[in-house]
Design a protein around this motif. Structure first.
Motif, mmCIF file in Angstrom:
data_model
loop_
_atom_site.group_PDB
_atom_site.id
_atom_site.type_symbol
_atom_site.label_atom_id
_atom_site.label_comp_id
_atom_site.label_asym_id
_atom_site.label_seq_id
_atom_site.Cartn_x
_atom_site.Cartn_y
_atom_site.Cartn_z
ATOM 1 N N GLN A 70 9.955 -0.424 -10.782
ATOM 2 C CA GLN A 70 8.641 -0.375 -10.145
ATOM 3 C C GLN A 70 8.669 -1.115 -8.817
ATOM 4 O O GLN A 70 9.492 -2.000 -8.593
ATOM 5 C CB GLN A 70 7.578 -1.007 -11.055
ATOM 6 N N HIS A 71 7.752 -0.710 -7.922
ATOM 7 C CA HIS A 71 7.553 -1.413 -6.657
ATOM 8 C C HIS A 71 6.052 -1.448 -6.385
ATOM 9 O O HIS A 71 5.365 -0.439 -6.526
ATOM 10 C CB HIS A 71 8.289 -0.706 -5.519
ATOM 11 N N TRP A 72 5.563 -2.611 -5.986
ATOM 12 C CA TRP A 72 4.115 -2.778 -5.823
ATOM 13 C C TRP A 72 3.524 -1.819 -4.785
ATOM 14 O O TRP A 72 2.356 -1.436 -4.867
ATOM 15 C CB TRP A 72 3.796 -4.215 -5.449
ATOM 16 N N LEU A 73 4.342 -1.392 -3.796
ATOM 17 C CA LEU A 73 3.830 -0.513 -2.749
ATOM 18 C C LEU A 73 3.430 0.858 -3.275
ATOM 19 O O LEU A 73 2.581 1.527 -2.683
ATOM 20 C CB LEU A 73 4.889 -0.338 -1.649
ATOM 21 N N SER A 74 4.054 1.294 -4.367
ATOM 22 C CA SER A 74 3.781 2.645 -4.861
ATOM 23 C C SER A 74 2.314 2.804 -5.253
ATOM 24 O O SER A 74 1.650 3.773 -4.858
ATOM 25 C CB SER A 74 4.685 2.977 -6.054
ATOM 26 N N SER A 75 1.788 1.853 -6.002
ATOM 27 C CA SER A 75 0.380 1.936 -6.394
ATOM 28 C C SER A 75 -0.533 1.484 -5.266
ATOM 29 O O SER A 75 -1.611 2.061 -5.046
ATOM 30 C CB SER A 75 0.120 1.103 -7.649
ATOM 31 N N ALA A 76 -0.109 0.455 -4.505
ATOM 32 C CA ALA A 76 -0.962 -0.071 -3.441
ATOM 33 C C ALA A 76 -1.185 0.967 -2.348
ATOM 34 O O ALA A 76 -2.321 1.175 -1.904
ATOM 35 C CB ALA A 76 -0.344 -1.342 -2.845
ATOM 36 N N TYR A 77 -0.120 1.646 -1.924
ATOM 37 C CA TYR A 77 -0.311 2.618 -0.844
ATOM 38 C C TYR A 77 -1.042 3.862 -1.338
ATOM 39 O O TYR A 77 -1.828 4.457 -0.584
ATOM 40 C CB TYR A 77 1.009 3.021 -0.182
ATOM 41 N N THR A 78 -0.809 4.252 -2.573
ATOM 42 C CA THR A 78 -1.540 5.388 -3.120
ATOM 43 C C THR A 78 -3.044 5.142 -3.074
ATOM 44 O O THR A 78 -3.826 6.018 -2.670
ATOM 45 C CB THR A 78 -1.104 5.652 -4.570
ATOM 46 N N GLN A 79 -3.458 3.939 -3.454
ATOM 47 C CA GLN A 79 -4.876 3.593 -3.402
ATOM 48 C C GLN A 79 -5.370 3.496 -1.958
ATOM 49 O O GLN A 79 -6.486 3.926 -1.634
ATOM 50 C CB GLN A 79 -5.105 2.269 -4.133
ATOM 51 N N PHE A 80 -4.550 2.942 -1.080
ATOM 52 C CA PHE A 80 -4.915 2.787 0.325
ATOM 53 C C PHE A 80 -5.103 4.142 1.010
ATOM 54 O O PHE A 80 -5.960 4.277 1.900
ATOM 55 C CB PHE A 80 -3.805 1.985 1.022
ATOM 56 N N ALA A 81 -4.325 5.152 0.593
ATOM 57 C CA ALA A 81 -4.343 6.454 1.260
ATOM 58 C C ALA A 81 -5.472 7.364 0.792
ATOM 59 O O ALA A 81 -5.781 8.346 1.467
ATOM 60 C CB ALA A 81 -3.001 7.161 1.060
ATOM 61 N N VAL A 82 -6.087 7.072 -0.350
ATOM 62 C CA VAL A 82 -7.152 7.948 -0.862
ATOM 63 C C VAL A 82 -8.268 8.156 0.158
ATOM 64 O O VAL A 82 -8.690 9.293 0.417
ATOM 65 C CB VAL A 82 -7.703 7.410 -2.197
ATOM 66 N N PRO A 83 -8.803 7.092 0.784
ATOM 67 C CA PRO A 83 -9.867 7.320 1.772
ATOM 68 C C PRO A 83 -9.415 8.177 2.950
ATOM 69 O O PRO A 83 -10.250 8.836 3.576
ATOM 70 C CB PRO A 83 -10.236 5.901 2.226
ATOM 71 N N TYR A 84 -8.107 8.156 3.265
ATOM 72 C CA TYR A 84 -7.626 8.978 4.384
ATOM 73 C C TYR A 84 -7.905 10.450 4.147
ATOM 74 O O TYR A 84 -8.350 11.158 5.063
ATOM 75 C CB TYR A 84 -6.127 8.768 4.611
ATOM 76 N N PHE A 85 -7.635 10.938 2.945
ATOM 77 C CA PHE A 85 -7.820 12.360 2.660
ATOM 78 C C PHE A 85 -9.304 12.746 2.738
ATOM 79 O O PHE A 85 -9.635 13.844 3.184
ATOM 80 C CB PHE A 85 -7.242 12.703 1.293
ATOM 81 N N ILE A 86 -10.177 11.831 2.310
ATOM 82 C CA ILE A 86 -11.613 12.094 2.422
ATOM 83 C C ILE A 86 -12.027 12.106 3.895
ATOM 84 O O ILE A 86 -12.735 13.013 4.356
ATOM 85 C CB ILE A 86 -12.410 11.047 1.635
ATOM 86 N N TYR A 87 -11.571 11.083 4.631
ATOM 87 C CA TYR A 87 -11.870 11.023 6.070
ATOM 88 C C TYR A 87 -11.337 12.252 6.802
ATOM 89 O O TYR A 87 -12.012 12.815 7.672
ATOM 90 C CB TYR A 87 -11.263 9.743 6.674
ATOM 91 N N ASP A 88 -10.122 12.679 6.456
ATOM 92 C CA ASP A 88 -9.472 13.747 7.214
ATOM 93 C C ASP A 88 -10.183 15.088 7.040
ATOM 94 O O ASP A 88 -10.153 15.924 7.951
ATOM 95 C CB ASP A 88 -8.005 13.877 6.793
ATOM 96 N N ILE A 89 -10.811 15.306 5.886
ATOM 97 C CA ILE A 89 -11.604 16.532 5.717
ATOM 98 C C ILE A 89 -12.722 16.567 6.756
ATOM 99 O O ILE A 89 -12.972 17.600 7.391
ATOM 100 C CB ILE A 89 -12.170 16.615 4.286
ATOM 101 N N TYR A 90 -13.364 15.427 6.950
ATOM 102 C CA TYR A 90 -14.449 15.357 7.952
ATOM 103 C C TYR A 90 -13.882 15.435 9.371
ATOM 104 O O TYR A 90 -14.456 16.100 10.243
ATOM 105 C CB TYR A 90 -15.242 14.072 7.772
#
Length: 275
Positions: A70-90
């Protein structure tokens, strides 16, 4: 979980607004709003892609055991990137809206568009960008819950590899900007097109056979035997993720054929791919 998501919700829209206002207000630039919006959206997509690819590289190279490490970045970046996909639709809708206005479909003399035109533009946007909007929605509503809940901390190596699929995005964004400014025949556009084609092939299309090969090496199975050894839902998920990549790669190849035609041939037209 909330902290990375809140951070992403601030960083991506904030970077977009900062870039847009800078391009519009700097005395040396003074860009029109439409140009500032479109370029800023491409910039944010490129920044997110670089961050995702870097995180993916760190995670995948750190996991020696491809299942359990495991690496902490895998879950941390996944959570960090979620708002990007919502923002990018707009953001994609804003780009579509401004292109619609530039083409002269809005009100005359800068006046507001007639009633109902916003809905018409929204429908046209969803029709044109349906696959990309669907891709973003699936990332948020399906892939994110699966990566956080269903994985139960296993398979960080594979998630890191999937994050590195974003390597091709900066080249796609630069290509769209060059097309926007009618630079299709420049050397930069041709070099960028070649890099986009190569990076998309390696990091999005060939990525899936590589993941199967990596699991086969771990399990002591030949590549062709791996799909039979995996649960059906794993193969189905991989196929659903691969399908749009193959479609976008076809569009890139078609655009590349037009780009490298002899000069006497008709000029190339923009190829529409993922952001």
């Amino acid at each position: 979980m909330l902290t990375p998501m809140v951070a992403g919700g601030v960083v991506f829209p904030g970077l977009f607004l900062l870039s847009k206002n800078t391009l519009q207000r700097l005395p040396q630039l003074r860009w029109e709003e439409a140009d500032a919006v479109i370029v800023s959206a491409r910039l944010v997509s490129s920044v997110q892609a670089i961050m995702a690819s870097t995180a993916g590289y760190i995670v995948s190279t750190s996991c020696k055991h491809i299942i359990d490490d495991q690496h902490w970045l895998s879950s941390a970046y996944t959570q960090f990137a979620v708002p990007y996909f919502i923002y990018d639709i707009y953001a994609m809708f804003l780009c579509h809206w401004h292109k619609h206005q530039v083409k002269g479909h809005g009100g005359d003399d800068g006046r507001a568009s007639p009633p109902g035109s916003t809905w018409a533009v929204a429908r046209a946007y969803l029709h044109k960008e349906f696959l990309m909007v669907l891709h973003h929605a699936v990332m948020v509503l399906v892939c994110f819950p699966l990566s956080v809940v269903w994985r139960q901390g296993k398979g960080d190596f594979f998630l890191g590899c999937l994050l590195m699929a974003e390597v091709s995005t900066p080249f796609v964004c630069l290509g769209k900007i060059l097309i926007q400014y009618k630079q299709q025949h420049t050397l930069l556009h041709k070099v960028n097109g070649a890099l986009m084609l190569l990076s998309f092939l390696c990091c999005r299309v060939l990525l899936f056979p590589y993941l199967y090969w990596a699991y086969g090496r771990h399990a002591g199975l030949p590549l062709l035997a791996v799909p039979l050894a995996l649960p059906a839902h794993i193969n189905l998920g991989a196929a659903l993720l691969l399908a749009p990549q193959l479609y976008w790669f076809f569009l890139i190849c078609r655009g590349a054929c037009r780009l490298f035609r002899p000069r006497g041939s008709p000029p190339p037209s923009p190829c529409q791919t993922q952001d």
